[in-house]
Design a protein around this motif. Structure first.
Motif, PDB file in Angstrom:
ATOM      1  N   ASN A 120       0.827  -1.195   0.000  1.00 22.15           N
ATOM      2  CA  ASN A 120       0.000   0.000   0.000  1.00 22.15           C
ATOM      3  C   ASN A 120       0.864   1.248   0.000  1.00 22.15           C
ATOM      4  N   GLN A 121       0.256   2.323  -0.463  1.00 20.81           N
ATOM      5  CA  GLN A 121       0.953   3.605  -0.513  1.00 20.81           C
ATOM      6  C   GLN A 121       1.033   4.250   0.866  1.00 20.81           C
ATOM      7  N   TYR A 122      -0.021   4.075   1.668  1.00 26.79           N
ATOM      8  CA  TYR A 122      -0.100   4.733   2.970  1.00 26.79           C
ATOM      9  C   TYR A 122      -0.386   3.715   4.068  1.00 26.79           C
ATOM     10  N   LEU A 123      -0.154   4.149   5.302  1.00 28.41           N
ATOM     11  CA  LEU A 123      -0.570   3.391   6.484  1.00 28.41           C
ATOM     12  C   LEU A 123      -0.897   4.427   7.557  1.00 28.41           C
ATOM     13  N   SER A 124      -2.090   5.028   7.433  1.00 32.02           N
ATOM     14  CA  SER A 124      -2.463   6.098   8.362  1.00 32.02           C
ATOM     15  C   SER A 124      -3.855   5.911   8.955  1.00 32.02           C
ATOM     16  N   LYS A 149       9.429   3.898   0.783  1.00 30.21           N
ATOM     17  CA  LYS A 149      10.303   4.456   1.811  1.00 30.21           C
ATOM     18  C   LYS A 149       9.819   5.838   2.219  1.00 30.21           C
ATOM     19  N   GLN A 150       9.433   6.633   1.230  1.00 29.97           N
ATOM     20  CA  GLN A 150       8.837   7.940   1.460  1.00 29.97           C
ATOM     21  C   GLN A 150       7.710   8.127   0.462  1.00 29.97           C
ATOM     22  N   THR A 151       6.659   8.821   0.859  1.00 25.72           N
ATOM     23  CA  THR A 151       5.537   9.049  -0.041  1.00 25.72           C
ATOM     24  C   THR A 151       5.657  10.413  -0.691  1.00 25.72           C
ATOM     25  N   GLY A 152       5.396  10.467  -1.995  1.00 25.84           N
ATOM     26  CA  GLY A 152       5.238  11.718  -2.712  1.00 25.84           C
ATOM     27  C   GLY A 152       6.326  12.730  -2.455  1.00 25.84           C
ATOM     28  N   GLY A 153       5.908  14.001  -2.367  1.00 26.69           N
ATOM     29  CA  GLY A 153       6.830  15.096  -2.183  1.00 26.69           C
ATOM     30  C   GLY A 153       6.976  15.494  -0.724  1.00 26.69           C
ATOM     31  N   TRP A 154       7.517  16.712  -0.526  1.00 29.98           N
ATOM     32  CA  TRP A 154       7.833  17.194   0.812  1.00 29.98           C
ATOM     33  C   TRP A 154       6.602  17.235   1.698  1.00 29.98           C
ATOM     34  N   VAL A 157      18.343   4.144  -5.080  1.00 31.65           N
ATOM     35  CA  VAL A 157      17.075   4.218  -5.811  1.00 31.65           C
ATOM     36  C   VAL A 157      16.080   3.309  -5.107  1.00 31.65           C
ATOM     37  N   ASP A 158      14.933   3.851  -4.749  1.00 42.80           N
ATOM     38  CA  ASP A 158      13.870   3.084  -4.106  1.00 42.80           C
ATOM     39  C   ASP A 158      12.653   3.030  -5.022  1.00 42.80           C
ATOM     40  N   LEU A 159      11.795   2.062  -4.793  1.00 40.82           N
ATOM     41  CA  LEU A 159      10.602   1.873  -5.609  1.00 40.82           C
ATOM     42  C   LEU A 159       9.409   2.567  -4.982  1.00 40.82           C
ATOM     43  N   MET A 160       8.707   3.378  -5.766  1.00 40.67           N
ATOM     44  CA  MET A 160       7.484   3.998  -5.287  1.00 40.67           C
ATOM     45  C   MET A 160       6.363   2.964  -5.314  1.00 40.67           C
ATOM     46  N   THR A 189       3.612  14.908   6.478  1.00 36.63           N
ATOM     47  CA  THR A 189       2.261  14.741   7.023  1.00 36.63           C
ATOM     48  C   THR A 189       1.900  13.261   7.078  1.00 36.63           C
ATOM     49  N   MET A 190       1.663  12.648   5.914  1.00 34.35           N
ATOM     50  CA  MET A 190       1.221  11.255   5.880  1.00 34.35           C
ATOM     51  C   MET A 190       2.285  10.300   6.419  1.00 34.35           C
ATOM     52  N   ASP A 191       3.559  10.594   6.143  1.00 30.34           N
ATOM     53  CA  ASP A 191       4.611   9.722   6.672  1.00 30.34           C
ATOM     54  C   ASP A 191       4.715   9.835   8.191  1.00 30.34           C
TER      55      ASP A 191
END
Length: 700
Positions: free
Chosen positions: A271-275, A301-306, A345-348, A311-313
């Protein structure tokens, strides 16, 4: 295991799919979509969070003579098949995503295209929500659903080469490796998704479309796709928010909770998130059992941009802490996929997948976030293994194939390790020693960052937020004045200012309170050697004496004028606030509680949890005296730097407005004519409107 699906509870419909397959990563999905649309005869629905007319579906020349970009390809198909109607529905996005979106999509996908292509932006969602379903339906006979939009930054191969020259966006710029999953079905399951697409179109556009008549023709199955299930039930789960008379639907959430509760051997999640706190609680309950399933979660490892990373991370990190605390039997692993080390390099991971016990596989658009469970529109598909079939082996093979992709090994290697060790976690750990592998995700959030981020109910809400919701969060209804009281107060203030101006001109007041005397006193003070220190000291002493800060600001503006007065007021409020902040630290919470009551406790909690945002809000919407807020901030866990920055940002609009009004008032007193009074009224109106607009913006 199909008894896990309960229509009207954790799913909308359970319908038979004659053929079902799972497509991993954008290349396979875009290829299959291209092949399927070429076979369309009557209708094509494409619903998405985003659509991009210039995204290339085919990148290796396999498309033959057909155009490779979405817009040109759909125009080609519509001209070739004159009876075909194509409906494109994309979320009417928030401005925060403007730079990610295509400019003028209506022009590119409608005005420049065949008349049978219909493009609409979907704004039929509550404030803060989005159209997040990613569904394509062809002739009501074939359908795709999952996490992939037909948009930029989605195409990638399962090799995820760090420097793949084909992985470029419509502007010709490369983007990082991207992983996602889509499910394709036909038969009655596809017809049900056609019904869902028509309902979504009707909500967004207000026009009901005719149903497609059943056809005896074979469904337009894509040639490149090999079905993995045949004649199997497919559950369709949705999230739909409460909006404009439409009932709330939370099937996605219920199916997640039921699947987690039903797991016995393992739960595998991508999943993209865990919130989501509800999902977090369900996973905690599973981990707290003496015996229970292993839980493996693969996240980016990290979601999206700054912004998302801060926030979500942060919300993700808080849930990870709770999960690890609940893990009694060392049955939890949370990873991110690494592709290369030098350079890193990490995978989105954008996939939304859950597999339990080789018995159920679920693919959809829903993230493990609060908003996906109640605020956004979502659509997930799930398939359960049938008794006395090869379905469990098929689901297990899919899980092995996904782990092999992330570990940089073969699916056979994963299958062998799982068979030998009898543990999903042990199999992964036996294979994760290469450069391309799964790496444990720490998820630790820096304390200063964690302090700045508010609770998930603000950043990741599960229900539509009412316009007053944000203000309620920080202030609470008991401390807020009714709207009519604000109007009455504002009206009385304007009347008082105008009355004072009239008194200067037409009453005996002008004989014993001479304006020149006031100016002479101000001039004496302005020319003093210690004036700056005296003014700043006055702000500090006035703050400690709980003198209303507005009066002190107005005084400095009257005496020193709009420019020097503005500077003194801004610096004076900062110093006064800081002194009381540290005084609060010295006195401590017990002492402050004796004088503040329930308001102190509420403001203390909000300032501690929400930091900078809370300070800004309380400066713009002053629900408590300036001095009291400063003291409470001192006893909270708020950093003094966040407090000072929030005070500066929050006080700037009010001081600016007061400077403009005071300057015009002084001008009216010097030149008491109709023009100066009208200009004064206009400035007051503009300042009041600007401050009101700012408060409304904060509420939204």
């Amino acid at each position: 295991m199909s008894e896990c699906f309960k229509p009207s509870e954790n799913c909308w419909r359970v319908r038979r799919g004659d053929r079902v397959a799972v497509l991993v990563d954008g290349k396979d999905y875009f290829q299959a979509l291209h092949e399927a649309i070429l076979q369309a005869r009557r209708s094509v629905f494409i619903l998405g969070w985003d659509l991009h007319s210039e995204v290339r579906l085919i990148r290796n020349g396999d498309g033959g003579d057909t155009p490779s970009t979405l817009g040109a390809f759909l125009d080609f198909v519509a001209k070739r098949q004159r009876q075909l109607e194509i409906y494109l529905l994309s979320w009417d996005f928030a401005m925060i995503y403007a730079l990610e979106r295509e400019f003028f999509p209506r022009y590119r996908l409608t005005w420049r295209s065949h008349r049978n292509i219909h493009f609409r932006l979907d704004d039929c969602h509550p404030v803060g929500g989005s159209q997040h379903q990613k569904v394509v339906v062809i002739d009501d006979a074939l359908a795709f659903a999952g996490g992939l939009d037909v948009s930029k930054w989605r195409w990638d191969t399962s090799e995820h080469k760090p420097d793949d020259p084909q992985r470029i966006d419509p502007e010709g710029k490369s983007y990082p490796p991207f992983h996602d999953i889509q499910m394709v079905v036909d038969g009655a399951a596809a017809a049900a998704l056609g019904e869902l697409a028509r309902e979504r179109w009707q909500r967004a556009v207000g026009k009901r479309l005719p149903d497609v008549r059943p056809s005896d023709d074979r469904a337009p199955w894509p040639e490149s796709v090999e079905p993995v299930f045949h004649d199997i039930d497919v559950a369709i789960a949705r999230t739909m928010p409460l909006y404009r008379g439409h009932a709330e639907i939370r099937e996605v959430e219920r199916l997640y909770l039921d699947m987690i509760a039903a797991a016995r051997r393992y739960i595998y999640i991508e999943n993209q998130y865990l919130s989501s706190y509800r999902i977090g609680e369900a996973l905690q309950a599973s981990l707290s059992q003496d015996t229970g399933p292993e839980i493996v979660i693969v996240l980016p490892k990290q979601t999206g941009g700054w912004l998302e990373q801060h926030t979500m991370d942060v919300l993700r990190g808080r849930i990870m802490v709770l999960l690890r605390e609940a893990d009694r039997g060392d049955r939890l692993r949370i990873y991110y996929p690494r592709l290369a080390v030098k350079p890193p390099v990490d995978l989105m991971v954008h996939a939304k997948l859950m597999v339990i016990d080789d018995r159920v596989v679920r693919v959809g658009s829903s993230n493990l976030s609060n908003r996906s469970l109640g605020l956004d529109s979502e659509c997930d598909l799930a398939v359960a293994a049938r008794p006395d079939s090869d379905d469990e082996q098929t689901i297990g093979s899919l899980c092995n194939r996904l782990l092999a992709e992330h570990l940089g090994v073969s699916a056979a290697d994963v299958a062998r390790q799982r068979s030998e060790r009898g543990s999903l976690i042990e199999a992964i750990e036996a294979l994760c020693d290469g450069e391309r592998t799964l790496v444990p995700l720490d998820g630790t959030v820096a304390e200063d960052v964690d302090r700045l981020v508010p609770e998930s109910e603000l950043l990741d809400p599960e229900k539509p937020i009412e316009p007053t919701g944000l203000l309620d969060y920080f202030v609470g209804r008991k401390q807020r004045k009714p709207a009519y009281r604000h109007l009455v107060t504002g009206g009385l203030l304007i009347a008082a200012v105008l009355g004072l101006a009239a008194a200067w001109r037409w009453t005996p007041l002008n004989q014993w309170l001479d304006i020149e005397t006031v100016h002479s006193v101000g001039a004496w003070l302005k020319d003093g050697r210690f004036t700056p220190l005296l003014v700043l000291a006055a702000f500090i002493v006035g703050g400690c004496a709980a003198v209303p800060v507005t009066l002190m600001v107005i005084g400095s503006l009257i005496i020193f004028g709009p420019w020097w007065g503005f500077a003194y007021a801004l610096l004076g409020t900062q110093l006064s606030a800081l002194c009381l902040f540290f005084l609060g630290r010295v006195l401590g919470k017990d002492m402050i509680d004796r004088f503040g009551g329930g308001l102190v406790n509420r403001l203390d909690r909000r300032l501690s949890n929400s930091g900078l945002i809370a300070v800004i809000t309380l400066r713009v919407v002053p629900v408590a005296p300036f001095s009291l807020i400063n003291l409470i901030a001192g006893v909270s866990r708020l950093r003094w730097r966040d407090f000072q920055l929030g005070t500066l940002i929050g006080m700037l609009p009010a001081i600016t407005a007061l400077a403009a009004v005071t300057d015009r008032l002084a001008a009216s007193l010097r030149n008491p004519d109709l023009g100066s009074y009208l200009l004064l009224v206009a400035v007051i109106a503009v300042a009041a409107a600007a401050l009101t607009g700012l408060r409304l913006w904060l509420k939204k």
